[in-house]
Design a protein around this motif. Structure first.
Motif, mmCIF file in Angstrom:
data_model
loop_
_atom_site.group_PDB
_atom_site.id
_atom_site.type_symbol
_atom_site.label_atom_id
_atom_site.label_comp_id
_atom_site.label_asym_id
_atom_site.label_seq_id
_atom_site.Cartn_x
_atom_site.Cartn_y
_atom_site.Cartn_z
ATOM 1 N N GLU A 51 1.071 -1.169 0.079
ATOM 2 C CA GLU A 51 -0.114 -0.034 0.016
ATOM 3 C C GLU A 51 0.804 1.271 -0.073
ATOM 4 O OE1 GLU A 51 -2.871 -0.209 3.235
ATOM 5 O OE2 GLU A 51 -3.656 -2.273 2.708
ATOM 6 N N ILE A 52 2.195 1.104 0.529
ATOM 7 C CA ILE A 52 3.022 2.415 0.446
ATOM 8 C C ILE A 52 4.257 2.291 -0.343
ATOM 9 C CG2 ILE A 52 2.283 3.122 2.859
ATOM 10 C CD1 ILE A 52 4.508 1.365 4.240
ATOM 11 N N MET A 53 4.396 0.983 -0.831
ATOM 12 C CA MET A 53 5.686 0.953 -1.714
ATOM 13 C C MET A 53 5.376 0.956 -3.074
ATOM 14 S SD MET A 53 8.520 -0.378 0.141
ATOM 15 C CE MET A 53 9.019 -0.355 1.660
ATOM 16 N N SER A 54 6.549 1.170 -3.885
ATOM 17 C CA SER A 54 6.417 1.068 -5.249
ATOM 18 C C SER A 54 6.116 -0.337 -5.909
ATOM 19 C CB SER A 54 7.698 1.596 -5.792
ATOM 20 O OG SER A 54 7.949 1.078 -7.265
ATOM 21 N N ASP A 55 5.280 -0.485 -6.913
ATOM 22 C CA ASP A 55 4.927 -1.672 -7.603
ATOM 23 C C ASP A 55 6.283 -2.381 -8.117
ATOM 24 O OD1 ASP A 55 2.355 -1.459 -6.908
ATOM 25 O OD2 ASP A 55 1.875 -0.537 -9.041
ATOM 26 N N LYS A 56 7.430 -1.767 -8.139
ATOM 27 C CA LYS A 56 8.555 -2.396 -8.493
ATOM 28 C C LYS A 56 9.352 -3.068 -7.303
ATOM 29 C CE LYS A 56 11.407 1.746 -8.396
ATOM 30 N NZ LYS A 56 11.852 2.884 -9.224
ATOM 31 N N VAL A 57 9.020 -3.005 -6.119
ATOM 32 C CA VAL A 57 9.857 -3.582 -5.217
ATOM 33 C C VAL A 57 9.302 -5.202 -5.273
ATOM 34 C CG1 VAL A 57 9.492 -4.001 -2.648
ATOM 35 C CG2 VAL A 57 9.356 -2.004 -3.400
ATOM 36 N N LYS A 58 10.715 -5.679 -5.269
ATOM 37 C CA LYS A 58 10.604 -7.228 -5.315
ATOM 38 C C LYS A 58 10.746 -8.000 -3.775
ATOM 39 C CE LYS A 58 10.073 -7.717 -9.738
ATOM 40 N NZ LYS A 58 9.129 -8.038 -10.424
ATOM 41 N N PHE A 59 10.212 -9.191 -3.984
ATOM 42 C CA PHE A 59 10.342 -10.073 -2.574
ATOM 43 C C PHE A 59 10.948 -11.201 -2.737
ATOM 44 C CE2 PHE A 59 6.491 -7.242 -1.735
ATOM 45 C CZ PHE A 59 6.900 -6.766 -0.403
ATOM 46 N N GLY A 60 12.154 -11.274 -1.942
ATOM 47 C CA GLY A 60 13.041 -12.724 -2.140
ATOM 48 C C GLY A 60 12.111 -13.491 -1.150
ATOM 49 N N VAL A 61 11.737 -14.591 -1.773
ATOM 50 C CA VAL A 61 11.297 -15.683 -1.047
ATOM 51 C C VAL A 61 11.821 -17.081 -1.194
ATOM 52 C CG1 VAL A 61 8.959 -14.688 -0.654
ATOM 53 C CG2 VAL A 61 9.436 -15.873 -2.914
ATOM 54 N N PRO A 62 11.671 -18.042 -0.228
ATOM 55 C CA PRO A 62 12.533 -19.045 -0.600
ATOM 56 C C PRO A 62 11.910 -19.906 -1.969
ATOM 57 C CG PRO A 62 12.008 -19.065 1.604
ATOM 58 C CD PRO A 62 11.215 -17.988 0.909
ATOM 59 N N SER A 63 12.958 -20.436 -2.773
ATOM 60 C CA SER A 63 12.334 -21.269 -4.036
ATOM 61 C C SER A 63 12.167 -22.617 -3.730
ATOM 62 C CB SER A 63 13.675 -20.888 -5.191
ATOM 63 O OG SER A 63 14.761 -21.537 -4.624
ATOM 64 N N ASP A 64 12.603 -23.033 -2.583
ATOM 65 C CA ASP A 64 12.547 -24.386 -2.024
ATOM 66 C C ASP A 64 12.015 -24.577 -0.663
ATOM 67 O OD1 ASP A 64 14.613 -23.634 -0.507
ATOM 68 O OD2 ASP A 64 16.091 -25.218 -0.937
ATOM 69 N N ASN A 65 11.509 -25.612 -0.228
ATOM 70 C CA ASN A 65 11.032 -25.802 1.061
ATOM 71 C C ASN A 65 11.791 -25.634 2.139
ATOM 72 O OD1 ASN A 65 8.333 -25.944 -0.001
ATOM 73 N ND2 ASN A 65 8.528 -27.905 -0.436
ATOM 74 N N LYS A 66 13.073 -25.669 2.148
ATOM 75 C CA LYS A 66 14.129 -25.624 3.028
ATOM 76 C C LYS A 66 14.580 -24.277 3.503
ATOM 77 C CE LYS A 66 14.372 -29.914 4.272
ATOM 78 N NZ LYS A 66 14.055 -30.287 5.575
ATOM 79 N N GLY A 67 14.458 -23.110 2.454
ATOM 80 C CA GLY A 67 14.853 -21.696 2.534
ATOM 81 C C GLY A 67 16.306 -21.804 2.008
ATOM 82 N N TYR A 68 16.866 -22.729 1.393
ATOM 83 C CA TYR A 68 18.253 -22.769 0.942
ATOM 84 C C TYR A 68 18.615 -21.590 -0.384
ATOM 85 C CZ TYR A 68 19.013 -26.650 3.924
ATOM 86 O OH TYR A 68 19.024 -27.549 5.094
ATOM 87 N N ALA A 69 17.727 -21.415 -0.954
ATOM 88 C CA ALA A 69 17.738 -20.702 -2.123
ATOM 89 C C ALA A 69 16.668 -19.437 -2.303
ATOM 90 C CB ALA A 69 18.032 -21.357 -3.334
ATOM 91 N N LEU A 70 16.706 -18.450 -2.850
ATOM 92 C CA LEU A 70 15.817 -17.330 -2.875
ATOM 93 C C LEU A 70 15.306 -17.303 -4.368
ATOM 94 C CD1 LEU A 70 16.755 -14.300 -0.450
ATOM 95 C CD2 LEU A 70 14.863 -16.233 -0.178
ATOM 96 N N THR A 71 14.138 -16.740 -4.679
ATOM 97 C CA THR A 71 13.522 -16.442 -6.083
ATOM 98 C C THR A 71 12.999 -14.898 -5.704
ATOM 99 O OG1 THR A 71 12.339 -16.882 -7.662
ATOM 100 C CG2 THR A 71 11.370 -17.585 -5.800
ATOM 101 N N TYR A 72 12.959 -14.178 -6.523
ATOM 102 C CA TYR A 72 12.659 -12.714 -6.431
ATOM 103 C C TYR A 72 11.342 -12.503 -7.272
ATOM 104 C CZ TYR A 72 16.477 -11.283 -3.807
ATOM 105 O OH TYR A 72 17.525 -11.415 -2.793
ATOM 106 N N ARG A 73 10.139 -12.217 -6.619
ATOM 107 C CA ARG A 73 8.854 -11.921 -7.233
ATOM 108 C C ARG A 73 8.316 -10.932 -6.742
ATOM 109 N NH1 ARG A 73 6.473 -18.221 -6.907
ATOM 110 N NH2 ARG A 73 8.258 -19.300 -7.425
ATOM 111 N N ASP A 74 7.239 -10.535 -7.343
ATOM 112 C CA ASP A 74 6.395 -9.323 -6.893
ATOM 113 C C ASP A 74 5.512 -9.792 -5.991
ATOM 114 O OD1 ASP A 74 4.180 -11.110 -8.141
ATOM 115 O OD2 ASP A 74 3.531 -9.815 -9.489
ATOM 116 N N ALA A 75 4.689 -8.894 -5.216
ATOM 117 C CA ALA A 75 4.145 -9.101 -4.197
ATOM 118 C C ALA A 75 2.982 -10.296 -4.157
ATOM 119 C CB ALA A 75 3.140 -7.987 -3.616
ATOM 120 N N ASN A 76 2.380 -10.510 -5.318
ATOM 121 C CA ASN A 76 1.284 -11.582 -5.511
ATOM 122 C C ASN A 76 1.927 -12.938 -5.544
ATOM 123 O OD1 ASN A 76 -0.781 -9.907 -5.457
ATOM 124 N ND2 ASN A 76 -0.787 -9.403 -7.515
ATOM 125 N N GLY A 77 3.224 -12.904 -6.384
ATOM 126 C CA GLY A 77 3.911 -14.286 -6.398
ATOM 127 C C GLY A 77 4.787 -14.538 -5.327
#
Length: 197
Positions: A51-77
Motif C-alpha cells: 500500500e505504501i511501496m512502489s510496484d517495482k519492489v521485489k520480494f525474495g522468498v524461498p524457492s525451495d521448502n528448506k529456504g536454501y535459495a531465494l527467488t525474487y517475485r512481485d508481491a502476489n508471487g
C-alpha cells in the motif's frame, strides 16, 4: 619434538567436545522458539507494505521448502509462494515461520548510506537477521519519499526440521594438525637423522 601420545590425547578431546557440541545443539533445537511470523501475519505485512511501496519492489522468498535459495517475485508471487510453503509444512504436521532478513536499496552508495542513517535515527528495524516488518511499514508510511528507494525485501523460513537438517550437516572441523603417517611424515627423516648422530 612433540610427544605424539599427548598430541593424540588432545586431538581426541577436541573431537569429543565437537561431537558433544553437535549433540547439545540438536537438543537445544526444540527449546529455542522459531523466529518470525506465521504465514497469515507475513502475508498481511506484505499487503500493508504494498500500500505504501512502489510496484517495482521485489520480494525474495524461498524457492525451495528448506529456504536454501531465494527467488525474487512481485508481491502476489511472494504471497503465493508463502502459501505453498505453509501448505507443505502443514502436510508434514510441522510449524513454519517466516522472517525478514534483508532489505536492499536502490540508488547510489551515498544515497543508500543516507537512508540507512535516517532509518537508524528512527530506531532501526530490529536485528538484521530478523527485522520487524511492522517497524518497516511504520517508517515508510511516515517517510513515503524513501519508499521508492527500496529494491527488495528478502524473506526466509524457520522450522524444526530445517534446524535439525542444519545441525546434522555440521561436521566436526578438520584437525588443523593432521597426524603424519609413515613416509609422509616430514619429521620422519629428521627423527632418523637425529638418531644417527
Amino acid at each position: 619434538m612433540i610427544n605424539n601420545k599427548k598430541l593424540n590425547i588432545v586431538r581426541n578431546l577436541i573431537n569429543k567436545f565437537r561431537e558433544f557440541e553437535i549433540i547439545n545443539e540438536d537438543e537445544n533445537i526444540k527449546s529455542i522458539p522459531l523466529r518470525g511470523y506465521d504465514y497469515e501475519t507475513v502475508i498481511s505485512r506484505i499487503e500493508e507494505l504494498m500500500e505504501i511501496m512502489s510496484d517495482k519492489v521485489k520480494f525474495g522468498v524461498p524457492s525451495d521448502n528448506k529456504g536454501y535459495a531465494l527467488t525474487y517475485r512481485d508481491a502476489n508471487g511472494a504471497i503465493q509462494k508463502i502459501q505453498d510453503i505453509n501448505h507443505y509444512y502443514l502436510g508434514k504436521g510441522e510449524e513454519v515461520k517466516f522472517y525478514c532478513w534483508n532489505i536492499s536499496y536502490a540508488g547510489s552508495w551515498d544515497a543508500t548510506q543516507s537512508l540507512k542513517e535516517k532509518i537508524e535515527e528512527f530506531g532501526g528495524f530490529g536485528r538484521d537477521v530478523n527485522m520487524n516488518l511492522k517497524k518497516v511499514i511504520e517508517y515508510f508510511a511516515q517517510n513515503p519519499e524513501d519508499a521508492d528507494n527500496v529494491r527488495s525485501i528478502s524473506i526466509s523460513i524457520d522450522s524444526e526440521s530445517i534446524r535439525k537438517d542444519a545441525a546434522s550437516n555440521k561436521k566436526p572441523a578438520e584437525d588443523p594438525y593432521p597426524q603424519p603417517t609413515g613416509e609422509e611424515s616430514p619429521t620422519a627423516d629428521t627423527e632418523t637423522e637425529n638418531q644417527e648422530d
